[in-house]
Design a protein around this motif. Structure first.
Motif, PDB file in Angstrom:
ATOM      1  N   ARG A 209      23.420  -7.416   4.613  1.00 41.36           N
ATOM      2  CA  ARG A 209      22.982  -6.811   6.129  1.00 41.36           C
ATOM      3  C   ARG A 209      23.458  -5.078   5.279  1.00 41.36           C
ATOM      4  NH1 ARG A 209      26.536 -10.502   8.512  1.00 41.36           N
ATOM      5  NH2 ARG A 209      28.472  -8.859   8.943  1.00 41.36           N
ATOM      6  N   ILE A 210      24.212  -4.782   4.633  1.00 42.72           N
ATOM      7  CA  ILE A 210      23.916  -3.468   4.415  1.00 42.72           C
ATOM      8  C   ILE A 210      21.993  -3.330   3.742  1.00 42.72           C
ATOM      9  CG2 ILE A 210      24.556  -1.131   3.358  1.00 42.72           C
ATOM     10  CD1 ILE A 210      27.569  -2.069   4.126  1.00 42.72           C
ATOM     11  N   PHE A 211      22.430  -3.697   2.709  1.00 37.71           N
ATOM     12  CA  PHE A 211      21.283  -3.307   1.867  1.00 37.71           C
ATOM     13  C   PHE A 211      20.284  -3.915   2.213  1.00 37.71           C
ATOM     14  CE2 PHE A 211      18.389  -5.399  -1.250  1.00 37.71           C
ATOM     15  CZ  PHE A 211      18.420  -4.965  -1.673  1.00 37.71           C
ATOM     16  N   GLY A 212      19.682  -4.990   3.684  1.00 41.59           N
ATOM     17  CA  GLY A 212      19.161  -5.096   4.045  1.00 41.59           C
ATOM     18  C   GLY A 212      18.637  -3.981   5.228  1.00 41.59           C
ATOM     19  N   THR A 213      19.540  -3.544   5.874  1.00 37.70           N
ATOM     20  CA  THR A 213      19.805  -1.867   6.708  1.00 37.70           C
ATOM     21  C   THR A 213      18.774  -0.831   5.828  1.00 37.70           C
ATOM     22  OG1 THR A 213      21.554  -2.821   8.315  1.00 37.70           O
ATOM     23  CG2 THR A 213      20.234  -0.543   7.908  1.00 37.70           C
ATOM     24  N   VAL A 214      19.321  -0.553   4.604  1.00 38.27           N
ATOM     25  CA  VAL A 214      18.488  -0.097   3.908  1.00 38.27           C
ATOM     26  C   VAL A 214      17.643   0.161   3.641  1.00 38.27           C
ATOM     27  CG1 VAL A 214      19.122   1.151   1.754  1.00 38.27           C
ATOM     28  CG2 VAL A 214      21.422   1.038   2.637  1.00 38.27           C
ATOM     29  N   CYS A 215      17.274  -0.735   3.143  1.00 39.96           N
ATOM     30  CA  CYS A 215      15.747  -1.398   2.543  1.00 39.96           C
ATOM     31  C   CYS A 215      14.502  -1.124   3.843  1.00 39.96           C
ATOM     32  CB  CYS A 215      15.399  -3.072   2.277  1.00 39.96           C
ATOM     33  SG  CYS A 215      15.797  -3.184   0.389  1.00 39.96           S
ATOM     34  N   ALA A 216      15.494  -1.357   5.256  1.00 39.89           N
ATOM     35  CA  ALA A 216      13.832  -1.781   6.252  1.00 39.89           C
ATOM     36  C   ALA A 216      13.539  -0.101   6.866  1.00 39.89           C
ATOM     37  CB  ALA A 216      15.063  -2.429   7.844  1.00 39.89           C
ATOM     38  N   PHE A 217      15.304   0.661   6.534  1.00 41.22           N
ATOM     39  CA  PHE A 217      14.911   2.895   6.745  1.00 41.22           C
ATOM     40  C   PHE A 217      14.207   2.739   5.602  1.00 41.22           C
ATOM     41  CE2 PHE A 217      18.191   2.382   9.740  1.00 41.22           C
ATOM     42  CZ  PHE A 217      18.290   2.982  10.949  1.00 41.22           C
ATOM     43  N   THR A 218      14.197   2.498   3.888  1.00 41.40           N
ATOM     44  CA  THR A 218      13.384   2.406   3.582  1.00 41.40           C
ATOM     45  C   THR A 218      12.597   2.563   3.742  1.00 41.40           C
ATOM     46  OG1 THR A 218      15.359   2.423   1.651  1.00 41.40           O
ATOM     47  CG2 THR A 218      13.402   3.071   0.634  1.00 41.40           C
ATOM     48  N   ALA A 219      12.099   1.288   4.168  1.00 43.34           N
ATOM     49  CA  ALA A 219      10.134   1.238   4.070  1.00 43.34           C
ATOM     50  C   ALA A 219       9.499   2.319   5.233  1.00 43.34           C
ATOM     51  CB  ALA A 219      10.441  -0.627   4.914  1.00 43.34           C
ATOM     52  N   TRP A 220      10.602   2.051   6.552  1.00 43.73           N
ATOM     53  CA  TRP A 220      10.204   3.025   7.222  1.00 43.73           C
ATOM     54  C   TRP A 220       9.519   4.317   7.149  1.00 43.73           C
ATOM     55  CZ3 TRP A 220      13.820   4.655  12.927  1.00 43.73           C
ATOM     56  CH2 TRP A 220      12.448   5.362  13.077  1.00 43.73           C
ATOM     57  N   MET A 221      10.433   5.603   6.360  1.00 45.63           N
ATOM     58  CA  MET A 221      10.058   6.302   6.528  1.00 45.63           C
ATOM     59  C   MET A 221       8.979   6.320   5.300  1.00 45.63           C
ATOM     60  SD  MET A 221      12.841   8.092   7.430  1.00 45.63           S
ATOM     61  CE  MET A 221      12.718   6.626   8.920  1.00 45.63           C
ATOM     62  N   PHE A 222       8.832   5.451   4.314  1.00 51.39           N
ATOM     63  CA  PHE A 222       7.375   5.263   3.676  1.00 51.39           C
ATOM     64  C   PHE A 222       6.295   5.273   4.059  1.00 51.39           C
ATOM     65  CE2 PHE A 222      10.403   4.981  -0.473  1.00 51.39           C
ATOM     66  CZ  PHE A 222       9.508   5.277  -1.373  1.00 51.39           C
ATOM     67  N   PHE A 223       6.145   4.161   5.048  1.00 52.00           N
ATOM     68  CA  PHE A 223       5.164   3.422   6.200  1.00 52.00           C
ATOM     69  C   PHE A 223       4.792   5.537   7.335  1.00 52.00           C
ATOM     70  CE2 PHE A 223       4.253   1.571  10.142  1.00 52.00           C
ATOM     71  CZ  PHE A 223       2.813   1.379  10.016  1.00 52.00           C
ATOM     72  N   ARG A 225       5.492   8.332   5.936  1.00 60.18           N
ATOM     73  CA  ARG A 225       5.529   9.653   4.917  1.00 60.18           C
ATOM     74  C   ARG A 225       3.808   8.707   4.017  1.00 60.18           C
ATOM     75  NH1 ARG A 225       6.556   8.987  -1.561  1.00 60.18           N
ATOM     76  NH2 ARG A 225       5.174   7.137  -0.865  1.00 60.18           N
ATOM     77  N   ASP A 226       3.062   7.618   4.347  1.00 59.44           N
ATOM     78  CA  ASP A 226       2.042   7.622   3.713  1.00 59.44           C
ATOM     79  C   ASP A 226       1.022   6.667   5.529  1.00 59.44           C
ATOM     80  OD1 ASP A 226       2.698   7.440   0.954  1.00 59.44           O
ATOM     81  OD2 ASP A 226       3.387   5.763   1.427  1.00 59.44           O
ATOM     82  N   PHE A 227       1.779   6.921   6.038  1.00 58.75           N
ATOM     83  CA  PHE A 227       0.816   7.232   7.751  1.00 58.75           C
ATOM     84  C   PHE A 227      -0.407   7.152   7.420  1.00 58.75           C
ATOM     85  CE2 PHE A 227      -0.665   6.578  11.901  1.00 58.75           C
ATOM     86  CZ  PHE A 227      -0.766   5.802  12.131  1.00 58.75           C
ATOM     87  N   GLN A 228      -1.726   5.878   7.726  1.00 53.23           N
ATOM     88  CA  GLN A 228      -3.143   6.330   8.098  1.00 53.23           C
ATOM     89  C   GLN A 228      -3.108   6.238   8.989  1.00 53.23           C
ATOM     90  OE1 GLN A 228      -4.938   4.383   5.162  1.00 53.23           O
ATOM     91  NE2 GLN A 228      -3.814   5.043   3.519  1.00 53.23           N
ATOM     92  N   SER A 229      -3.494   4.967   9.684  1.00 53.99           N
ATOM     93  CA  SER A 229      -3.566   4.624  10.992  1.00 53.99           C
ATOM     94  C   SER A 229      -2.345   2.799  10.983  1.00 53.99           C
ATOM     95  CB  SER A 229      -4.864   3.916  11.194  1.00 53.99           C
ATOM     96  OG  SER A 229      -5.193   3.084  10.369  1.00 53.99           O
ATOM     97  N   PHE A 230      -2.255   3.544  12.725  1.00 56.41           N
ATOM     98  CA  PHE A 230      -1.007   2.006  13.195  1.00 56.41           C
ATOM     99  C   PHE A 230      -1.696   1.762  14.956  1.00 56.41           C
ATOM    100  CE2 PHE A 230       1.855  -1.300  14.001  1.00 56.41           C
ATOM    101  CZ  PHE A 230       1.269  -2.548  12.719  1.00 56.41           C
ATOM    102  N   TRP A 231      -3.055   1.426  15.268  1.00 59.19           N
ATOM    103  CA  TRP A 231      -3.419   1.338  16.671  1.00 59.19           C
ATOM    104  C   TRP A 231      -3.783   0.123  17.104  1.00 59.19           C
ATOM    105  CZ3 TRP A 231      -6.504   5.571  13.647  1.00 59.19           C
ATOM    106  CH2 TRP A 231      -5.397   6.641  13.767  1.00 59.19           C
ATOM    107  N   LEU A 232      -2.642  -0.340  17.788  1.00 63.47           N
ATOM    108  CA  LEU A 232      -2.955  -1.837  17.653  1.00 63.47           C
ATOM    109  C   LEU A 232      -3.576  -1.995  19.188  1.00 63.47           C
ATOM    110  CD1 LEU A 232       0.545  -3.694  17.700  1.00 63.47           C
ATOM    111  CD2 LEU A 232      -1.417  -3.365  16.173  1.00 63.47           C
ATOM    112  N   VAL A 233      -3.987  -0.628  19.923  1.00 60.45           N
ATOM    113  CA  VAL A 233      -4.426  -0.814  21.340  1.00 60.45           C
ATOM    114  C   VAL A 233      -5.853  -1.003  20.370  1.00 60.45           C
ATOM    115  CG1 VAL A 233      -5.412   2.052  21.185  1.00 60.45           C
ATOM    116  CG2 VAL A 233      -5.529   0.672  22.934  1.00 60.45           C
ATOM    117  N   HIS A 234      -6.763  -0.864  19.206  1.00 61.65           N
ATOM    118  CA  HIS A 234      -7.960  -1.419  18.667  1.00 61.65           C
ATOM    119  C   HIS A 234      -7.610  -2.186  17.827  1.00 61.65           C
ATOM    120  CE1 HIS A 234      -8.375   3.244  18.704  1.00 61.65           C
ATOM    121  NE2 HIS A 234      -9.125   2.867  20.110  1.00 61.65           N
TER     122      HIS A 234
END
Length: 340
Positions: A209-223, A225-234
């Protein structure tokens, strides 16, 4: 760590309400139009509502009863809010001699239920943030229908619906945010899948569970950092499957944070849980001030940072305190689909 806080009531999951409270505040902040804010809040603020809604969808009610229930809790509030906006906009228009024009424009927007304005192949006026209620209605209904089928057919149905919603947006934007609802069904399905494994989550070791949590937060931080667009209204899911996965990790991270808040804080815990429970009322207050309150006129002439501080403080005060006041009325709670 479990998704259920130690202090939860028998009927509500406190950590889920806290996550919704965080998300609805982020919805308000996301409408400021500040790229530095949007690259954070857009990663989860709408998807988490879909995930949570999907988590609670079941096949206990038949489709007909399910539709009636969702119409009461989602579409009834939508049209109540539309009526309020039409009335207020018409009164505003009367001050400048354009009452009829304002009435027609907002009525059209309410009937079309688009989250944004489009000019091709014909003019579509946005109703604003409450597009989400129609999208959530369609997503819930599509997920509920899929539960009538076996797993393989259900997976194909959900993916097929998502593909239809995603690619049909290149034609034109259909009324009632049905394309957004088709894309929402995929996020809701992931939430529903999580519910299926909830009781078996304890089989994972503490280390896992700790490893999964670290992976989730890491993926979020990279998301972020590299954010381009994610607009579900469109129906815009950025880079596709990788950003859908990243958004799931962002939502999981916010829920983990919500669990920590639920278990280790008191006042913040209670405040966010209350806002999450009445997030629909917060949305209602927000859509009214967003469309009708002249924030720019109020802060005109001020330095940018001062403008931003005034607007953020004003919006949060008006929306959150307004929702808190409305939540005290039994009549208002009934209108907005709250059973108690």
């Amino acid at each position: 760590m479990t998704i259920v806080a130690e202090t939860e009531s028998p009927k509500r999951i406190e950590s889920i309400d806290i996550a919704k409270g965080i998300a609805i505040i982020c919805v308000i902040l996301g409408h400021l139009g500040i790229p530095e804010i949007n690259r954070i809040v857009y990663t989860f603020h709408i998807p988490i509502f879909y995930f949570i809604a999907g988590y609670f969808v079941s096949d206990k009610k038949n489709v007909s009863s399910f539709i009636k229930d969702k119409a009461r809790t989602l579409l009834q509030p939508y049209y109540v809010l539309c009526l309020i906006m039409i009335v207020l906009a018409t009164l505003d228009g009367a001050l400048v001699g354009s009452a009829t024009l304002y009435f027609q424009a907002w009525t059209y927007a309410a009937l079309y239920a688009s989250g944004d304005t489009y000019t091709s192949p014909f003019y579509i006026r946005a109703i604003g943030a409450i597009w989400f209620l129609w999208a959530l209605f369609w997503g819930s209904l599509l997920l509920r229908i899929s539960l009538n089928y076996k797993s393989v057919i259900r997976i194909g149905f959900i993916i097929g619906i998502f593909i239809c919603g995603y690619f049909s947006r290149t034609l034109f934007w259909f009324p009632l945010s049905i394309q957004a609802g088709a894309c929402a069904a995929l996020f809701m399905y992931i939430g529903w899948l999580l519910r299926q494994i909830k009781d078996n989550a304890t089989i994972f070791s503490h280390e896992t569970r700790i490893f999964g949590t670290v992976c989730a937060f890491t993926a979020w931080m990279f998301f972020i950092r590299d954010f381009q667009s994610f607009w579900l209204v469109h129906c815009d899911v950025g880079r596709g499957a990788i950003d859908i996965f990243n958004s799931f990790c962002a939502c999981a991270s916010v829920i983990i944070i919500s669990c920590l808040i639920a278990n280790y804080t008191d006042k913040l815990h209670k405040t966010l849980a209350y806002l999450g429970r009445y997030s629909l009322l917060v949305l209602g207050m927000h859509i009214i001030e967003l469309n009708l309150f002249p924030w720019q006129k109020l802060v005109s002439g001020q330095p940018f940072l001062a403008q931003l501080a005034i607007i953020i403080t004003g919006k949060l005060t008006l929306d959150l305190l307004g929702a808190w006041s409305l939540s005290k009325s039994h009549y208002i709670r009934r209108i907005f689909g709250y059973s108690h």
